[in-house]
Design an enzyme around this catalytic site. Structure first.
Site, PDB file in Angstrom:
ATOM      1  N   LEU A   7     -10.554  -8.794 -63.896  1.00 54.28           N
ATOM      2  CA  LEU A   7      -9.222  -7.986 -63.890  1.00 54.28           C
ATOM      3  C   LEU A   7      -8.202  -8.711 -63.129  1.00 54.28           C
ATOM      4  O   LEU A   7      -8.208  -9.149 -62.052  1.00 54.28           O
ATOM      5  CB  LEU A   7      -9.333  -6.433 -63.219  1.00 54.28           C
ATOM      6  CG  LEU A   7     -10.007  -5.563 -64.151  1.00 54.28           C
ATOM      7  CD1 LEU A   7     -10.177  -4.279 -63.193  1.00 54.28           C
ATOM      8  CD2 LEU A   7      -9.351  -5.493 -65.399  1.00 54.28           C
ATOM      9  N   GLY A   9      -4.691  -7.576 -63.254  1.00 57.19           N
ATOM     10  CA  GLY A   9      -3.768  -6.745 -63.006  1.00 57.19           C
ATOM     11  C   GLY A   9      -2.676  -6.721 -63.962  1.00 57.19           C
ATOM     12  O   GLY A   9      -1.649  -6.238 -64.028  1.00 57.19           O
ATOM     13  N   GLY A  10      -3.154  -7.340 -65.197  1.00 61.29           N
ATOM     14  CA  GLY A  10      -2.206  -7.406 -66.402  1.00 61.29           C
ATOM     15  C   GLY A  10      -2.839  -6.390 -67.386  1.00 61.29           C
ATOM     16  O   GLY A  10      -3.854  -5.758 -67.308  1.00 61.29           O
ATOM     17  N   VAL A  11      -2.260  -6.091 -68.596  1.00 56.77           N
ATOM     18  CA  VAL A  11      -2.567  -4.991 -69.561  1.00 56.77           C
ATOM     19  C   VAL A  11      -3.697  -5.643 -70.322  1.00 56.77           C
ATOM     20  O   VAL A  11      -4.531  -4.711 -70.542  1.00 56.77           O
ATOM     21  CB  VAL A  11      -1.463  -4.775 -70.535  1.00 56.77           C
ATOM     22  CG1 VAL A  11      -1.047  -5.958 -71.199  1.00 56.77           C
ATOM     23  CG2 VAL A  11      -1.631  -3.721 -71.262  1.00 56.77           C
ATOM     24  N   ASP A  12      -3.931  -6.980 -70.583  1.00 57.95           N
ATOM     25  CA  ASP A  12      -4.802  -7.589 -71.466  1.00 57.95           C
ATOM     26  C   ASP A  12      -6.266  -7.359 -71.036  1.00 57.95           C
ATOM     27  O   ASP A  12      -7.328  -6.749 -71.625  1.00 57.95           O
ATOM     28  CB  ASP A  12      -4.787  -8.760 -72.034  1.00 57.95           C
ATOM     29  CG  ASP A  12      -3.347  -9.003 -72.514  1.00 57.95           C
ATOM     30  OD1 ASP A  12      -2.919  -8.144 -73.289  1.00 57.95           O
ATOM     31  OD2 ASP A  12      -2.857 -10.044 -72.331  1.00 57.95           O
ATOM     32  N   SER A  13      -6.401  -7.801 -69.710  1.00 57.56           N
ATOM     33  CA  SER A  13      -7.688  -7.419 -69.156  1.00 57.56           C
ATOM     34  C   SER A  13      -7.945  -5.918 -68.923  1.00 57.56           C
ATOM     35  O   SER A  13      -9.307  -5.502 -68.912  1.00 57.56           O
ATOM     36  CB  SER A  13      -7.966  -8.341 -67.956  1.00 57.56           C
ATOM     37  OG  SER A  13      -6.928  -7.869 -66.815  1.00 57.56           O
ATOM     38  N   MET A  32      -9.798 -12.121 -58.821  1.00 57.47           N
ATOM     39  CA  MET A  32     -10.039 -13.314 -58.210  1.00 57.47           C
ATOM     40  C   MET A  32      -8.466 -13.527 -57.724  1.00 57.47           C
ATOM     41  O   MET A  32      -7.568 -13.543 -58.247  1.00 57.47           O
ATOM     42  CB  MET A  32     -10.644 -14.242 -59.057  1.00 57.47           C
ATOM     43  CG  MET A  32      -9.819 -14.831 -60.400  1.00 57.47           C
ATOM     44  SD  MET A  32     -10.793 -15.917 -61.288  1.00 57.47           S
ATOM     45  CE  MET A  32     -10.887 -15.027 -62.853  1.00 57.47           C
ATOM     46  N   CYS A  99      -7.716 -24.446 -65.251  1.00 56.99           N
ATOM     47  CA  CYS A  99      -8.264 -23.538 -64.549  1.00 56.99           C
ATOM     48  C   CYS A  99      -9.270 -22.689 -65.423  1.00 56.99           C
ATOM     49  O   CYS A  99     -10.330 -22.318 -64.661  1.00 56.99           O
ATOM     50  CB  CYS A  99      -6.837 -22.592 -64.370  1.00 56.99           C
ATOM     51  SG  CYS A  99      -7.250 -20.774 -63.878  1.00 56.99           S
ATOM     52  N   CYS A 199      -1.070 -19.679 -64.388  1.00 55.46           N
ATOM     53  CA  CYS A 199      -1.726 -18.620 -63.983  1.00 55.46           C
ATOM     54  C   CYS A 199      -2.001 -18.642 -62.429  1.00 55.46           C
ATOM     55  O   CYS A 199      -2.389 -19.730 -62.186  1.00 55.46           O
ATOM     56  CB  CYS A 199      -2.704 -18.027 -64.770  1.00 55.46           C
ATOM     57  SG  CYS A 199      -3.992 -19.435 -64.921  1.00 55.46           S
TER      58      CYS A 199
END
Length: 390
Positions: A7, A9-13, A32, A99, A199
Site C-alpha cells: 500500500l 497511500g495512493g488510489v491504485d494500490s 514501505m 526501484c 517514487c
RNA sequence: UGACCUAUGGUGUAAUGGUAGCACAACAGAUUUUGGUUCUGUUUGUCUAGGUUCGAAUCCUGGUAGGUCAA
C-alpha cells in the site's frame, strides 16, 4: 492464498487491495518507507507521513492487518547511489526502473515472504500471463489494459523469479474504473491525486537534488547549427554501428551561446533550463560532454542532432524477462520498442551481435539517451530490456 | 582622426507621427510513478538630455555606446 499488498497511500494500490480482499484472499498490507530526506523536494514538507497515515486508513477500512517496513537503507544504496553515480558519469538514470527491480520486487518482496505470504501484489497498471514452452511455464509481463497508464515499462527489468511472486490486480482495469471503485467503496484515497516524480522521493528540483553530491561547475553551452551535418556525414552511416552511434561534437564545431553550471545536470532532449534566448525555435540539448564540461544544443524539434535512427545495448546489459525467447548472436527480429515511459511503441528491428544488441528504428527517434532503458515488446508482452549505452 | 550607419523586455526582432507586437528565454499552472517532452497562462522594453508636435520608438540637436568605410 496469502498475499501481501504494497500500500503506497495512493488510489491504485488501495483498489488493488480491495479487489484481492473481495476475491477472498488472506491479505496483509505493507507500507514501505524508502526515503526520509526532503532536500530538493518541491511541494513537500513530509509527504510520506500523509501517505503512511492514509495507507493505514485504507487497511483499516478493508480490515486487513497493517505492517510497516523501512527499506530506506536499501533504497539509498540501490537506487539513490545509482542515480548519483550515473549522473556523475554523464548518463541519465531511470531510478524507478531500478526501484522496482531492487526494492519493490526484491527487498520488499523478501520482507513480505518473511511474513509468510505466497505472493506480493502492487498497484501497477500491467498484467501477468503464463506461457508454456518446452514443457515449462514462463511468466509473461503484459501491458496494462489502460494504454494510457500502462506501467509495464517500469517493470522491464524484472526476472522470472520476481514475476513468479508478483500479482497485479488492477492491470485489466482502466484508471477511471479504478477511481470509480475507490469511490463506491469509500476508500480514503478515492480523490487523491496521482503521484508524480521519482517514487518515494517525490517531485524534486533535480539540479538542486543532485547538487547535494555533485558539484556545480561552470561550462560552456555550444550551439550546433544543422548545416554542419553535411560535413560530418558519416561514411558508413548505413551499417549498424553508424546508425546506432550518436554524433560526436567538439567545442569548435559550433558557437558558444551561453554558460551552464554543470554538464551532468543536463540530459539529451531537454529544453527547459538552458537559459539561452533569441532564437526562432526553442533550443534542445543534443549532447553533453563531461570531459570538457560542455553542453551542446541545437535549434528546433527537427534538428538532426536530436533525432536518431538506432541505439546500442552492451551484451552484459541485455535483460530478458522471457529468457526462453532470448535472441542468439547473429539473429535479427522485428519488435515494438519504447525508450521512455508512455511513449507509443515504435517499430524497430533488433540485431543481436557478439558485442551487444543493436536496435534500429523504422522512424527517427527523438532524445535517445544513454543510461535510459529501452524495452522491446512482442505485441502486448514485454520480452526484454536493456540500458542504452549510446 | 574624417565620413556614414545603428541603438526597442534577459536575447533576437516588428511597429504609414496615433494603444509598442512576435519569437526565444524566465516564471507559474496542467499533463506525466525516471530524466525529459508537450499544453496553457504570466512578467519584463523604446540608450541619455533637450526640442518640434494635440500626440514621438518614429522627426530635429547634443551626449553616450557599438559597427562599417576612409586614413
Amino acid at each position: 492464498m496469502k498475499i501481501a499488498i504494497g500500500l503506497s497511500g495512493g488510489v491504485d494500490s488501495s483498489v488493488a487491495a480491495y479487489l484481492l480482499k473481495k476475491q477472498g484472499h488472506e491479505l496483509v498490507a505493507m507500507f514501505m518507507q524508502n526515503w526520509h530526506d526532503t532536500t530538493g523536494t518541491l511541494h513537500g514538507d513530509c509527504p510520506w507521513k500523509d501517505d503512511l497515515a492514509i495507507a493505514e486508513l485504507v487497511a483499516k477500512k478493508l480490515d486487513i492487518p497493517f505492517h510497516y517496513v523501512d527499506l530506506s537503507a536499501d533504497y539509498s544504496k540501490k537506487v539513490v547511489d545509482y542515480m548519483f553515480s550515473e549522473y556523475e558519469q554523464g548518463r541519465t538514470p531511470n531510478p524507478d526502473v531500478m526501484c522496482n527491480r531492487e526494492i519493490k520486487f526484491d527487498a520488499f518482496l523478501k520482507a513480505a515472504v518473511d511474513l509468510g505470504v505466497d505472493y506480493v501484489a502492487t498497484g501497477h497498471y500491467c498484467r501477468k500471463g503464463e506461457a508454456q514452452r518446452d514443457g515449462k511455464t514462463y511468466y509473461q509481463l503484459l501491458a496494462g489494459v489502460d494504454g494510457n497508464k500502462d506501467q509495464s515499462y517500469f517493470l522491464c527489468q524484472l526476472s522470472q523469479e520476481q514475476l513468479a511472486k508478483a500479482l497485479f490486480p488492477i492491470g485489466d482495469l482502466l484508471k477511471p474504473e479504478v477511481r470509480r471503485i475507490a469511490h463506491e467503496q469509500g476508500l480514503p484515497t478515492a480523490d487523491k491525486k496521482d503521484s508524480q516524480g521519482i517514487c518515494f522521493v517525490g517531485k524534486i528540483d533535480l539540479p538542486v537534488f543532485l547538487q547535494q553530491k555533485l558539484a556545480a561547475k561552470e561550462g560552456n553551452i555550444v550551439e550546433i547549427k544543422s548545416g554542419i551535418y553535411e560535413k560530418l556525414a558519416k561514411p558508413e552511416s548505413n551499417d549498424l554501428e553508424g546508425l546506432s552511434t550518436p554524433y560526436r561534437y567538439y567545442p569548435n564545431n559550433g558557437k558558444k551561446v551561453g554558460t551552464h553550471n554543470g554538464a551532468h545536470f543536463y540530459t539529451i532532449g531537454q529544453r527547459k533550463g538552458i537559459g539561452v534566448g533569441g532564437h526562432i525555435e526553442p533550443l534542445f540539448v543534443i549532447a553533453t560532454d563531461i570531459a570538457t564540461n560542455t553542453v551542446y544544443v541545437g535549434e528546433g524539434h527537427d534538428h538532426p542532432g536530436l533525432n536518431r535512427k538506432g541505439l546500442f545495448i552492451k551484451s552484459t546489459e541485455i535483460h530478458w524477462v522471457r529468457p526462453d525467447r532470448a535472441m542468439m548472436v547473429g539473429e535479427e527480429r522485428s519488435y515494438l520498442v519504447r525508450v521512455r515511459y508512455r511513449q507509443a511503441l515504435q517499430e524497430a528491428k533488433l540485431y543481436m551481435r557478439e558485442e551487444g544488441l543493436y536496435i534500429i528504428f523504422e522512424e527517427l527517434q527523438r532524445g535517445i539517451t544513454a543510461g535510459q532503458f529501452a524495452a522491446w515488446y512482442d505485441g502486448e508482452e514485454l520480452l526484454g530490456s536493456g540500458v542504452i549505452a549510446r
